[in-house]
Design an enzyme around this catalytic site. Sequence first.
Site, short mmCIF file in Angstrom:
data_model
loop_
_atom_site.label_atom_id
_atom_site.label_comp_id
_atom_site.label_asym_id
_atom_site.label_seq_id
_atom_site.Cartn_x
_atom_site.Cartn_y
_atom_site.Cartn_z
N ARG B 304 11.35 23.77 37.66
CA ARG B 304 12.31 23.00 37.57
C ARG B 304 13.32 23.18 36.24
O ARG B 304 14.63 23.12 36.31
CB ARG B 304 12.15 21.65 37.72
CG ARG B 304 13.29 20.66 37.98
CD ARG B 304 12.84 19.12 37.91
NE ARG B 304 12.63 18.83 39.46
CZ ARG B 304 13.39 18.27 40.39
NH1 ARG B 304 14.74 18.52 40.09
NH2 ARG B 304 13.13 18.01 41.52
N PHE B 338 10.98 16.52 34.12
CA PHE B 338 10.22 17.51 34.83
C PHE B 338 10.58 18.72 34.46
O PHE B 338 10.70 19.69 35.33
CB PHE B 338 9.89 17.20 36.48
CG PHE B 338 8.89 17.80 37.18
CD1 PHE B 338 7.56 17.02 36.91
CD2 PHE B 338 8.86 18.95 37.84
CE1 PHE B 338 6.42 17.57 37.72
CE2 PHE B 338 7.76 19.53 38.25
CZ PHE B 338 6.64 18.65 38.36
N ALA B 503 9.61 12.82 41.06
CA ALA B 503 10.74 13.61 41.53
C ALA B 503 11.87 12.73 41.95
O ALA B 503 12.88 13.25 42.80
CB ALA B 503 10.53 14.64 42.64
N GLU B 706 15.39 9.83 37.61
CA GLU B 706 15.18 10.84 36.32
C GLU B 706 16.53 11.23 35.80
O GLU B 706 16.68 11.53 34.76
CB GLU B 706 14.43 12.16 36.86
CG GLU B 706 13.16 12.15 37.18
CD GLU B 706 12.56 13.24 37.90
OE1 GLU B 706 11.81 14.12 37.27
OE2 GLU B 706 12.66 13.35 39.07
#
Lengths: 209, 771
Positions: B304, B338, B503, B706
Amino acid sequence: MSQFTQPTLERPPMALAPTQAVSLNINGKAHTLQIAPWTTLLDALREYLDLTGTKKGCDHGQCGACTVLVDGKRINSCLSLAVMQEGSEIQTIEGLGSEDNLSPLQQAFIDHDAFQCGYCTPGQICSAQGLLNEGRATTEAEVRELMSGNLCRCGAYSNILSAVMEVLGNKGAEAAGSQATPKKESKEGARQWAAGAASQSVPPVEPAK
Amino acid sequence: MNHLDPQRHVRGESQYLDDVPTQQGTLFAAVFESPLAHGVLVNLDLSAALAAPGVVRILTADDIPGDNQIGGIVPDEPLLAHGHVHFRGQPVALVLARHEHQAHAALKLIKVDIEPLPIITDPRVAAAQGELIVPPRTFKIGDSAATWASCAHVFEGVAESGGQEHLYIETQGAYAFPTEMGGVRIISSTQGPTAVQRHTAHVLGLGMHQVEVDVTRLGGGFGGKEDQATPWGALAALGAYCTKKPVKLVLDRMADMRMTGKRHPYSSDFKIGLDKDLRIVAYEVTFFQNAGAAADLSPAVMERTLFHATNSYFVPNVTATAFSCRTNLPPNTAFRGFGGPQGMFVIESAIAKAAEELGIPACEIQRKNLLRENDLFSYRQPAEMCHAEQAWDTAAKEFDLAGTRAEVEQFNQQNKLQKKGLAVMPICFGISFTKTPMNQARALVHIYSDGSVGVSTGAVEMGQGVNTKIAHVAARTLGISVNRVKVESTNTTRVANTSPSAASATADLNGKATEMACAALRERLLRHACTEYTLNYEGLEIRDEQVLAAGVPAETDWEKLVSSAFWKRVALTENAHYATPDLHFDAATNQGHPFAYHVYGTAITTVTVDCLRGTYTVDALRIAHDFGQSFNEVIDRGQIEGGAVQGIGWMTMEEIAYNAEGRLLSNSLNSYKIPDIYAAPKVLDVHFLDTPGHPKAILRSKAVGEPPLMYGIGTYFALRDAVRAFQPRTALPFSAPMTPEKVLVSLYPEFSAAETGWNATAVGTPASIAS
């Protein structure tokens, strides 16, 4: 649950730790516990009285999740021994308000969405109640300073601040005997301020002097 | 409304793992951890501990009936150390005692003999020695190497970002019970119930059907309980399996901080090339990720980082390479973003370097290079429904960027010992698990004969409000009040093979599955209404619990309809499966269409630095964010505010420190500071961008978990801007977090020794506090 699959343990060894009777007054009720003298107030509440609303976040007095009120003053219950609080009035989150009648802070925390995961919430509310009891904080900056011992990792701080400010504003109004402002209106005023996301250009509800 | 029953939260009635009433016979577990970061495990002497009061049993690797392996992506992580220890804090043995304090007391009586081996803590050292978790990966588009010669400006540098402790206020833990058929039932504080189930089954040598995992809610997760809830679940289960007693294992705060991994620190080299119009034409970056001692999720985090290496900018020639480096630290793991934030920090550093060298504001370069519709990312997915420029321009207009800049400049001219800084931080974050097969979810919906509804999904509630969203999706789809809907605990026996709640995709995946199940039930009920009440199916609907035929109330409502359907033997349960369509990605070529969509936004940060003390305040964080069509603005706003505060923490005050022996120095809240209410920005404005949302987002409401964390990166650059206002000629390294100490050193470079830890490249090993 399959108790029958579990072999019995040997007899427990003789009482390992000397215990003693400790009398605590919690949420208006008297309790006598047989506990080791080094049992913290936090452990006494959680493990011996099943009052699990008070949370253990760090057990070192660094996060504030275990905040309770002792004679109206907020303390970290993990930093106090239960035996030290004999003869005091202890109030936990379970003793603030009731199911049908939430305390003003509890209601404000709901109205302002002042929590996410909820784990720090009981400590935040008890701490805010202690702050109200102290009567020292009137401004947003003072509330920030005097609530800085209660961590919220979800970062719901701006809503916590607006919830506390709302109750502080109402309390100030009440203290001044002001009947002119119905509760609902002042609440809306606070909401409006909250919508400004703690913007200082829109002043918080000013407590009446 | 963030919560289905907020009263429970404010009354302290919400039950978390540690609040579950203790069952009779429960044993309490404590973990004996390796005292050294690397070595050969020569001998373990348990005799004194076994004789200690209350100790029932001590389990080691030899007691594991199945495979001593919990590695998710790479099988390189034993549950209990065997033969070697690879990091300080690695679980070696599990003490089971009648009382928690007895278990902890016995830990001190265990003697371990370890033959030390060399310790690596620096990812670049690990890479130089070939200590890599997986082979390096390179994402490439265009030909950067061939472009440098034609660039008007080329700049190179190094950027370092530190780790971040999750510090969920509820520490890790699990409570396991033996079951009648020789299996275990685990109440776990995990974001990934299936991960706990799969690894526990593997460790115990059982089928997954013998392991039940149940999750009610978490007191915070943030990625730290995605893969790293597994050891504690599996250890509690091992205890329960071996003793046939319930076993409870809850880590205390310091043990949690010592033993669990954190956000990955990165050390990166960048090279950026611009043309004379300030367009970025080439970007090369090499990331050295400090993975820790085992793979955990590091390869996926590294991937990522590569996906987000160019943040929200279009760059035609990109070569991005990443190394996942094995060190003797606890395995680092998922943390909100992440790996994306680490990648974005580097390109923002590169842009800042270019701007500083050219003597122009960074935002001139940033704005000019924002993604536009159909621009290609390095992985060949085009930017579709792109709102990068809209987000920037809206933020600039709503929050008066030009005026703010003028204010900052004016303030800085008038003040000598206080300086303000400003930074603009655009973000672009891809939504989906980058491992395509994980983008699937199921929902099990029961309509009970009284009209109440129970919904089970794979989503774990950890404060992000996913249960509330799912309840609203169900209520809206069925046409009933949300008060009729209960979202059940997350349980592997009701919904199997779940992806972790991670995610940012949890509400999308599980919400879509819920929507599908409820739509099927609604259709079935309406078909039943057609025959039962002789109505025309066309134009038939349920709205506000009333059945409407062509808009006119029919002679039945929700309760009557459900009851009559039950008596006519209509199935009132539905199970739906959702797999995000059109996703594909080839990890060999690093090309494909890995994301359902991207989320955009822009933040404007202003700070004030006290140039005598190095302390600072974040004056304002003003955000224009692409929510799509938010159907719960309260939850979504909370996620933005909380995520941004966490990002600010990562970039400013949260400093993880290990010494050269791999010992965590920032091992409690005494030595590791997270944002408190005082540190949160004085002004935190969130503007909801007017965007259409995306059809692959639940009810067109885009994922929100996120992305906001990366707004915090702006704080680092705003602080840098303020420092440069005081000390224009200083050569500041790109090194986050920008702690007050580091600010002070930057303000007075002449007084700080060259070898000060913060100026050195070693991450996480400040020499000044090494012990």
